[in-house]
Each structure stands twice: as structure tokens, then as C-alpha cells.
Motif scaffolding. Structure first.
Motif, PDB file in Angstrom:
ATOM      1  N   PRO A 351       0.824  -1.226   0.000  1.00  0.00           N
ATOM      2  CA  PRO A 351       0.000   0.000   0.000  1.00  0.00           C
ATOM      3  C   PRO A 351       0.852   1.268   0.000  1.00  0.00           C
ATOM      4  CG  PRO A 351      -0.757  -1.551   1.685  1.00  0.00           C
ATOM      5  CD  PRO A 351       0.485  -2.121   1.113  1.00  0.00           C
ATOM      6  N   GLU A 352       1.995   1.236   0.685  1.00  0.00           N
ATOM      7  CA  GLU A 352       2.856   2.435   0.725  1.00  0.00           C
ATOM      8  C   GLU A 352       3.524   2.665  -0.629  1.00  0.00           C
ATOM      9  OE1 GLU A 352       3.186   4.596   3.791  1.00  0.00           O
ATOM     10  OE2 GLU A 352       1.309   3.495   3.653  1.00  0.00           O
ATOM     11  N   LEU A 353       3.965   1.567  -1.276  1.00  0.00           N
ATOM     12  CA  LEU A 353       4.560   1.720  -2.618  1.00  0.00           C
ATOM     13  C   LEU A 353       3.506   2.261  -3.590  1.00  0.00           C
ATOM     14  CD1 LEU A 353       6.703  -1.557  -2.821  1.00  0.00           C
ATOM     15  CD2 LEU A 353       7.589   0.782  -2.757  1.00  0.00           C
ATOM     16  N   ASN A 354       2.270   1.797  -3.440  1.00  0.00           N
ATOM     17  CA  ASN A 354       1.194   2.304  -4.312  1.00  0.00           C
ATOM     18  C   ASN A 354       0.940   3.787  -4.065  1.00  0.00           C
ATOM     19  OD1 ASN A 354       0.831  -0.068  -5.702  1.00  0.00           O
ATOM     20  ND2 ASN A 354      -0.863  -0.793  -4.420  1.00  0.00           N
ATOM     21  N   ARG A 355       1.148   4.226  -2.827  1.00  0.00           N
ATOM     22  CA  ARG A 355       0.978   5.662  -2.545  1.00  0.00           C
ATOM     23  C   ARG A 355       2.024   6.496  -3.283  1.00  0.00           C
ATOM     24  NH1 ARG A 355       1.781   7.475   2.155  1.00  0.00           N
ATOM     25  NH2 ARG A 355       0.439   9.263   1.804  1.00  0.00           N
ATOM     26  N   LEU A 356       3.158   5.846  -3.612  1.00  0.00           N
ATOM     27  CA  LEU A 356       4.194   6.562  -4.375  1.00  0.00           C
ATOM     28  C   LEU A 356       3.922   6.495  -5.876  1.00  0.00           C
ATOM     29  CD1 LEU A 356       7.305   5.337  -2.360  1.00  0.00           C
ATOM     30  CD2 LEU A 356       6.649   7.729  -2.653  1.00  0.00           C
ATOM     31  N   GLY A 357       2.843   5.794  -6.246  1.00  0.00           N
ATOM     32  CA  GLY A 357       2.481   5.744  -7.673  1.00  0.00           C
ATOM     33  C   GLY A 357       2.661   4.375  -8.307  1.00  0.00           C
ATOM     34  N   ALA A 358       3.097   3.383  -7.506  1.00  0.00           N
ATOM     35  CA  ALA A 358       3.238   2.036  -8.076  1.00  0.00           C
ATOM     36  C   ALA A 358       1.848   1.451  -8.321  1.00  0.00           C
ATOM     37  CB  ALA A 358       4.011   1.148  -7.103  1.00  0.00           C
ATOM     38  N   HIS A 359       1.812   0.424  -9.175  1.00  0.00           N
ATOM     39  CA  HIS A 359       0.548  -0.266  -9.437  1.00  0.00           C
ATOM     40  C   HIS A 359       0.779  -1.744  -9.109  1.00  0.00           C
ATOM     41  CE1 HIS A 359      -2.694  -1.630 -12.538  1.00  0.00           C
ATOM     42  NE2 HIS A 359      -3.055  -1.838 -11.296  1.00  0.00           N
ATOM     43  N   ILE A 360       0.489  -2.096  -7.863  1.00  0.00           N
ATOM     44  CA  ILE A 360       0.749  -3.462  -7.390  1.00  0.00           C
ATOM     45  C   ILE A 360      -0.531  -4.003  -6.772  1.00  0.00           C
ATOM     46  CG2 ILE A 360       2.248  -4.912  -5.936  1.00  0.00           C
ATOM     47  CD1 ILE A 360       4.086  -2.350  -5.700  1.00  0.00           C
ATOM     48  N   GLU A 361      -0.881  -5.222  -7.191  1.00  0.00           N
ATOM     49  CA  GLU A 361      -2.066  -5.867  -6.607  1.00  0.00           C
ATOM     50  C   GLU A 361      -1.612  -7.049  -5.759  1.00  0.00           C
ATOM     51  OE1 GLU A 361      -5.390  -6.129  -9.835  1.00  0.00           O
ATOM     52  OE2 GLU A 361      -3.426  -6.337 -10.779  1.00  0.00           O
ATOM     53  N   ILE A 362      -2.409  -7.374  -4.745  1.00  0.00           N
ATOM     54  CA  ILE A 362      -2.098  -8.569  -3.940  1.00  0.00           C
ATOM     55  C   ILE A 362      -3.161  -9.628  -4.224  1.00  0.00           C
ATOM     56  CG2 ILE A 362      -1.721  -9.488  -1.610  1.00  0.00           C
ATOM     57  CD1 ILE A 362      -1.137  -6.625  -0.691  1.00  0.00           C
ATOM     58  N   GLY A 377       7.282  11.451  -5.432  1.00  0.00           N
ATOM     59  CA  GLY A 377       7.576  11.510  -4.000  1.00  0.00           C
ATOM     60  C   GLY A 377       6.397  11.947  -3.146  1.00  0.00           C
ATOM     61  N   THR A 378       6.276  11.331  -1.993  1.00  0.00           N
ATOM     62  CA  THR A 378       5.302  11.752  -0.981  1.00  0.00           C
ATOM     63  C   THR A 378       5.803  11.232   0.370  1.00  0.00           C
ATOM     64  OG1 THR A 378       2.973  11.801  -0.366  1.00  0.00           O
ATOM     65  CG2 THR A 378       3.773   9.726  -1.233  1.00  0.00           C
ATOM     66  N   ALA A 394      12.286   2.887  -3.599  1.00  0.00           N
ATOM     67  CA  ALA A 394      11.307   3.601  -4.425  1.00  0.00           C
ATOM     68  C   ALA A 394      11.592   5.103  -4.388  1.00  0.00           C
ATOM     69  CB  ALA A 394       9.902   3.310  -3.922  1.00  0.00           C
ATOM     70  N   GLY A 395      11.955   5.612  -3.213  1.00  0.00           N
ATOM     71  CA  GLY A 395      12.264   7.040  -3.077  1.00  0.00           C
ATOM     72  C   GLY A 395      13.440   7.460  -3.946  1.00  0.00           C
ATOM     73  N   LEU A 396      14.380   6.542  -4.169  1.00  0.00           N
ATOM     74  CA  LEU A 396      15.566   6.874  -4.975  1.00  0.00           C
ATOM     75  C   LEU A 396      15.205   7.164  -6.432  1.00  0.00           C
ATOM     76  CD1 LEU A 396      18.138   4.197  -3.721  1.00  0.00           C
ATOM     77  CD2 LEU A 396      18.171   6.647  -3.241  1.00  0.00           C
ATOM     78  N   VAL A 397      14.081   6.577  -6.874  1.00  0.00           N
ATOM     79  CA  VAL A 397      13.725   6.737  -8.289  1.00  0.00           C
ATOM     80  C   VAL A 397      12.498   7.639  -8.461  1.00  0.00           C
ATOM     81  CG1 VAL A 397      12.229   4.708  -8.526  1.00  0.00           C
ATOM     82  CG2 VAL A 397      13.695   5.358 -10.419  1.00  0.00           C
ATOM     83  N   ALA A 398      11.842   7.958  -7.349  1.00  0.00           N
ATOM     84  CA  ALA A 398      10.628   8.784  -7.445  1.00  0.00           C
ATOM     85  C   ALA A 398      10.993  10.224  -7.809  1.00  0.00           C
ATOM     86  CB  ALA A 398       9.877   8.753  -6.118  1.00  0.00           C
ATOM     87  N   GLU A 399      10.077  10.864  -8.516  1.00  0.00           N
ATOM     88  CA  GLU A 399      10.285  12.271  -8.876  1.00  0.00           C
ATOM     89  C   GLU A 399      10.012  13.126  -7.635  1.00  0.00           C
ATOM     90  OE1 GLU A 399       9.096  13.366 -13.084  1.00  0.00           O
ATOM     91  OE2 GLU A 399       7.679  14.491 -11.813  1.00  0.00           O
ATOM     92  N   GLY A 400      10.858  14.095  -7.367  1.00  0.00           N
ATOM     93  CA  GLY A 400      10.634  14.965  -6.204  1.00  0.00           C
ATOM     94  C   GLY A 400      11.156  14.345  -4.918  1.00  0.00           C
ATOM     95  N   THR A 401      10.489  14.706  -3.813  1.00  0.00           N
ATOM     96  CA  THR A 401      11.001  14.311  -2.501  1.00  0.00           C
ATOM     97  C   THR A 401      10.103  13.268  -1.839  1.00  0.00           C
ATOM     98  OG1 THR A 401      11.919  16.515  -2.242  1.00  0.00           O
ATOM     99  CG2 THR A 401      11.651  15.239  -0.223  1.00  0.00           C
ATOM    100  N   THR A 402      10.742  12.219  -1.344  1.00  0.00           N
ATOM    101  CA  THR A 402      10.021  11.188  -0.592  1.00  0.00           C
ATOM    102  C   THR A 402      10.481  11.254   0.855  1.00  0.00           C
ATOM    103  OG1 THR A 402       9.917   9.747  -2.516  1.00  0.00           O
ATOM    104  CG2 THR A 402       9.628   8.676  -0.377  1.00  0.00           C
ATOM    105  N   GLU A 403       9.524  11.258   1.766  1.00  0.00           N
ATOM    106  CA  GLU A 403       9.888  11.202   3.181  1.00  0.00           C
ATOM    107  C   GLU A 403       9.495   9.845   3.726  1.00  0.00           C
ATOM    108  OE1 GLU A 403       9.777  15.810   4.541  1.00  0.00           O
ATOM    109  OE2 GLU A 403       8.352  14.437   5.462  1.00  0.00           O
ATOM    110  N   VAL A 404      10.473   9.121   4.246  1.00  0.00           N
ATOM    111  CA  VAL A 404      10.177   7.811   4.838  1.00  0.00           C
ATOM    112  C   VAL A 404      10.171   7.971   6.358  1.00  0.00           C
ATOM    113  CG1 VAL A 404      10.851   5.373   4.998  1.00  0.00           C
ATOM    114  CG2 VAL A 404      11.301   6.658   2.882  1.00  0.00           C
ATOM    115  N   LEU A 405       8.989   7.802   6.937  1.00  0.00           N
ATOM    116  CA  LEU A 405       8.840   7.977   8.387  1.00  0.00           C
ATOM    117  C   LEU A 405       9.150   6.674   9.132  1.00  0.00           C
ATOM    118  CD1 LEU A 405       5.482  10.013   8.572  1.00  0.00           C
ATOM    119  CD2 LEU A 405       7.797  10.851   8.139  1.00  0.00           C
ATOM    120  N   ARG A 406       9.310   6.794  10.441  1.00  0.00           N
ATOM    121  CA  ARG A 406       9.574   5.632  11.329  1.00  0.00           C
ATOM    122  C   ARG A 406      10.788   4.824  10.877  1.00  0.00           C
ATOM    123  NH1 ARG A 406       3.707   3.400  13.426  1.00  0.00           N
ATOM    124  NH2 ARG A 406       2.973   5.446  14.041  1.00  0.00           N
TER     125      ARG A 406
END
Ligand code: EPU
Length: 437
Positions: A351-362, A377-378, A394-406
């Protein structure tokens, strides 16, 4: 703590990684010592009542600190400096691993076998839940019972004792391959009376290294590196000096970081033989992989080829690289299928990767990754160690800035990850933030 009207809002100061994406990684980096080898090795020092162990190449990680704290609690003396851990367990008197420490790290169960073998009694708090599904400990207990222990569970503790006074060699057949249960069985069996055979033992490099460590301490073990182990019990073992091996999961994660950014890196201080399944998948994905006895060079292709993986016990693709592989496949030209046959529900990162724009189904225990997707980035949240690593990739390749919390999840298992990635050209800073609850 802030009091606003009727609400009390507590805040914790935590670390986050702020990643500016879009940099191609290039250069050389050296792998750290293995976390998952360090933990059983440190536990095995409990088997000895004299002398001092000198353990080199131990990673400076939160999990190692937590485990060392547990040994301190039991009465061990430890000093850690520049990746060398000095450890003396001669004054250990307590046989009880308390909840406060065990809850921080499930691997605390590793003290069960050595404490029982040395003192004839061990009390270990039951580990609680895990972020990626059920992680039972029945096989650890089964192995101790086979060796002659009596086990009861009361007030949240595993209480193990030996009615006969000494553990006795036995045949242990694991219905499921388990790294931890094999490690515990080995550490108990080396001080048991007579011969123990273990079938369907875990053959992971972490267990192979534990066998080498125990053999260097004076144990007799045959079948090291295979799924059938035979142990002749010894009367006493001795403290030794030992060089820990490299971390194959950190190594795989750094290679994935190069591949996801279209980069080219050389990893030093590794043994490519321990990474065959992972390297084969990188090659299938179109990466050029060259190896020497102690290095791996990876050159990324123009376009990544979608590559299915199934995580299974060693020598297959490791579950601890599954999340990172999913992140990588978001950039491949097509659909890939990632299956985890060890932890069927280890998909919190999706779900977090999808928030960055990935399209992954389980779909049950499979992830279907539809690539290539442009990530943007988000703010995303780490949920466990390897999930956090996939978010950083994912953040390394995302456009803009990604903040990874925790980021504390990441710090449990990656030594100076942002320093290493920045040395290869990434742009990552660590910042404090307040998390409200
Ligand atoms: N299992 C049982 N009963 C048991 C023990 C395990 O059914 O008593 C099952 C588990 O549920 C799982 C399978 O056996 O389906 C394998 O689990 P294993 O016991 O091998 O895992 P572990 O020893 O608890 C270690 C690593 C994990 C890694 C797994 C699998 C350490 C400290 N942990 O855990 O590493 O995922 O082996 O390779 O070595 C990590 O580093 O991020 C991590 C989670």
C-alpha cells in the motif's frame, strides 16, 4: 505532551529519511557484517563459562544493541567498539529473558537453547505478534523437548527445564525449514550427551556460519551447510575470536538500489556464492553482473525486464529481499509476479509503494507488479525492516522528494544506509520529526 481542550496529544521525536529522487548510483561500497548471523553467534557465547569472545565485523545496529542489552541483563560483560564486540559470559547467573527486551526483538528466543544447555533451566518471555503475520515458535519448543527438556508456558513465559539434569542427543526432524529453530537446536545439542541428528535443517548461510562458530568453539558438527546435521555433544566449549560474514540482504538491497536508479556499482567484502539466486534474478532482469571471489559489480540495463521471483528457503530467493524486489519491479517493462512461500502475508510495503504511484495488486500470497510506473515523491510510513528498505529504493527513483517515516525499523538492520547510498550519489538526509498519537 500537549493538552488541547479535552484531547491529550502525545508526541514522539523520531527520525525520517528525506530522499530527493532521480540520482543514478555509481561507485564502490563495502558490505557490512551480517545482522542475522551476529544474533545467533552472540547467543552462542552463553554456552561458555570462562574466557572472553572477540567478535569482529559485527554491524552497529539497533538489533545488536537490543540483543547485547539482553545479554547484559543476564549478567554478561560486553564492550562494543569499531564493529568489534568483546563478550564475557562467565558471570551470567540469570536464566530469564524478560518481556521488556524480548518484545523489542523476536530473535531473543535464541537464548533459549544456550541457557538451557548450560544452566539446565531457561525462562524466556513469549515473543509477541509480528508486523508481517504469524511467527510461531512451536518448532523451537519441539526441538528442546526432543532433547529432553520439559516445557511449560505460564504467565507469558516459556519455562524450560531438564528433569534428567542434562540434555540428551536425539533425532529432530523439522516439518518446516526454520532458521531460528535450527539455530536453537544446534546450540542446545552441542552440550547434550550423545549424538543429535537434525533433518530438514535450515541451510541458510546464517546457520552455516553458526556451525562454523560452534566448531571453532570446540563442537563437533557434521553436514555444515546442508539440511542434515549431525552433532556430537561436548562437555565444554571455549571462548574464541571470530570474523563475522557479510550481510547478504544488505548486499542485495544495495544492488537493487543501483538497478532501480539505472546505476552501476561495485560491492566489496561479499561472497557472491551466497547470493546465487538473487544474482541470477538481477541477470534475468537485464542487469550485467560480474563477480570476483569477494566483489560483485552490477551494471543496469536501459530497460529492466519483468522478472518473477518466489521466496523460499535457501538456496532459493530470500524472503528478506522480496520487498526490495517488488520496488525494483515497479520500474520493469511489464508485469511480474512475486510470491512469498515463507511469510504469506509479508506485504505491508505494497500500500505504501502504491501511494508513491506504483501499481501493485495482492492476490493471496502473490504480488502482481505492473511496471513501469512513474513514481512521485510523498510521505510514506515504514512498517518493518525490509518494507522500509523497499520504500527507500522507491524514493531513490521517485520524482521529487520522498519522506520515509519511522526509520527506526530500517535502523534495526541497515548500518548507515543513507551514508552508504549518499556515497554512491544519492541525496538523502536524516531529520527529526514529531509523530503525534
Ligand atoms: N516457523 C514455524 N514455527 C517455528 C518457527 C518458524 O512454523 O517455531 C515458520 C515461520 O512461520 C516461517 C518459517 O517457519 O513460515 C520460517 O521461519 P524461520 O524460523 O526460518 O524465521 P526466523 O528464524 O524467525 C529468520 C530471520 C528473518 C528471516 C527468516 C526467514 C533472524 C533474526 N531472522 O527468522 O529475518 O525472514 O529467518 O529467512 O535471523 C529480517 O532480517 O528482516 C528477518 C525477518
Amino acid at each position: 505532551m500537549v493538552n488541547i481542550g479535552f484531547f491529550i496529544i502525545a508526541s514522539n521525536l523520531m527520525d525520517k529519511l528525506v530522499i530527493k529522487g532521480g540520482h543514478r548510483l555509481k561507485g564502490c561500497v563495502t558490505a557490512s557484517g551480517s545482522k542475522n548471523t551476529s544474533l545467533p553467534i552472540i547467543a552462542a557465547t552463553l554456552l561458555v563459562g570462562s574466557g572472553t569472545f572477540r567478535l569482529h565485523h559485527i554491524p552497529d545496529l539497533q538489533d545488536i544493541k537490543t540483543f547485547t542489552q539482553l545479554l547484559h541483563h543476564l549478567g554478561a560483560e560486553t564492550t562494543f567498539s569499531e564493529n568489534t564486540l568483546l563478550l564475557s559470559t562467565r558471570n551470567v547467573e540469570s536464566i530469564q529473558a524478560p518481556y521488556e527486551l524480548v518484545k523489542k526483538m523476536r530473535a531473543s528466543i535464541y537464548v533459549l537453547g544456550p541457557l538451557l544447555a548450560r544452566f539446565g533451566h531457561a525462562r524466556v518471555s513469549l515473543p509477541g505478534g509480528c508486523a508481517f503475520g504469524p511467527r510461531p515458535i512451536d518448532l523451537h519448543l519441539m526441538a528442546m523437548e526432543k532433547l529432553g527438556a520439559q516445557i511449560s508456558i505460564e504467565t507469558g513465559f516459556i519455562d524450560a527445564s531438564i528433569p534428567g539434569g542434562k540434555l540428551r542427543g536425539a533425532h529432530i526432524d523439522f516439518p518446516v525449514s526454520s532458521v531460528g529453530a535450527t539455530g536453537n537446536a544446534l546450540m542446545a545439542a552441542v552440550l547434550a550427551e550423545g549424538t543429535t541428528t537434525i533433518t530438514n535443517a535450515a541451510a541458510e548461510p546464517e546457520i552455516e556460519t553458526l556451525c562454523q562458530f560452534l566448531i571453532a568453539m570446540g563442537a563437533t558438527i557434521r553436514g555444515t551447510g546442508t539440511t542434515e546435521l549431525e552433532i556430537e555433544g561436548s562437555d565444554a566449549l571455549q571462548a574464541i575470536e571470530f570474523n563475522n560474514v557479510f550481510d547478504r540482504i544488505e548486499a542485495g538491497t544495495l544492488l537493487a538500489a543501483a538497478a532501480i536508479t539505472g546505476g552501476e556499482i561495485t560491492l566489496n567484502g561479499v561472497d557472491p556464492d551466497q547470493m546465487k539466486a538473487v544474482l541470477k534474478k538481477f541477470q534475468h532482469a537485464g542487469c550485467q553482473v560480474e563477480t570476483t571471489a569477494n566483489s560483485i559489480t552490477l551494471k543496469s540495463p536501459q530497460k529492466l525486464i519483468p522478472t518473477d521471483v518466489t521466496a523460499k528457503p535457501y538456496p532459493a530467493f530470500p524472503t528478506d529481499m522480496q520487498a526490495q524486489w517488488i520496488a525494483l519491479m515497479t520500474q520493469a517493462e511489464g508485469t511480474s509476479l512475486i510470491t512469498d512461500k515463507i511469510y504469506h502475508e509479508r506485504f505491508n510495503h505494497i500500500p505504501e509503494l502504491n501511494r508513491l504511484g506504483a501499481h501493485i495488486e495482492i492476490l493471496k500470497n502473490k504480488a502482481v507488479v505492473h511496471g513501469p510506473q512513474k513514481l512521485s515523491g510523498t510521505t510514506v510510513m515504514s512498517t518493518d525492516l525490509r518494507a522500509s528498505a523497499s520504500l527507500v529504493l522507491a524514493g531513490l527513483v521517485a520524482e521529487g522528494t520522498t519522506e520515509v517515516l519511522r526509520v527506526y525499523h530500517l535502523d534495526r538492520g541497515y548500518e548507515q544506509i543513507e551514508v552508504k547510498l549518499n556515497s554512491l550519489g544519492a541525496e538523502i538526509i536524516r531529520e527529526k520529526y514529531k509523530e503525534f498519537s
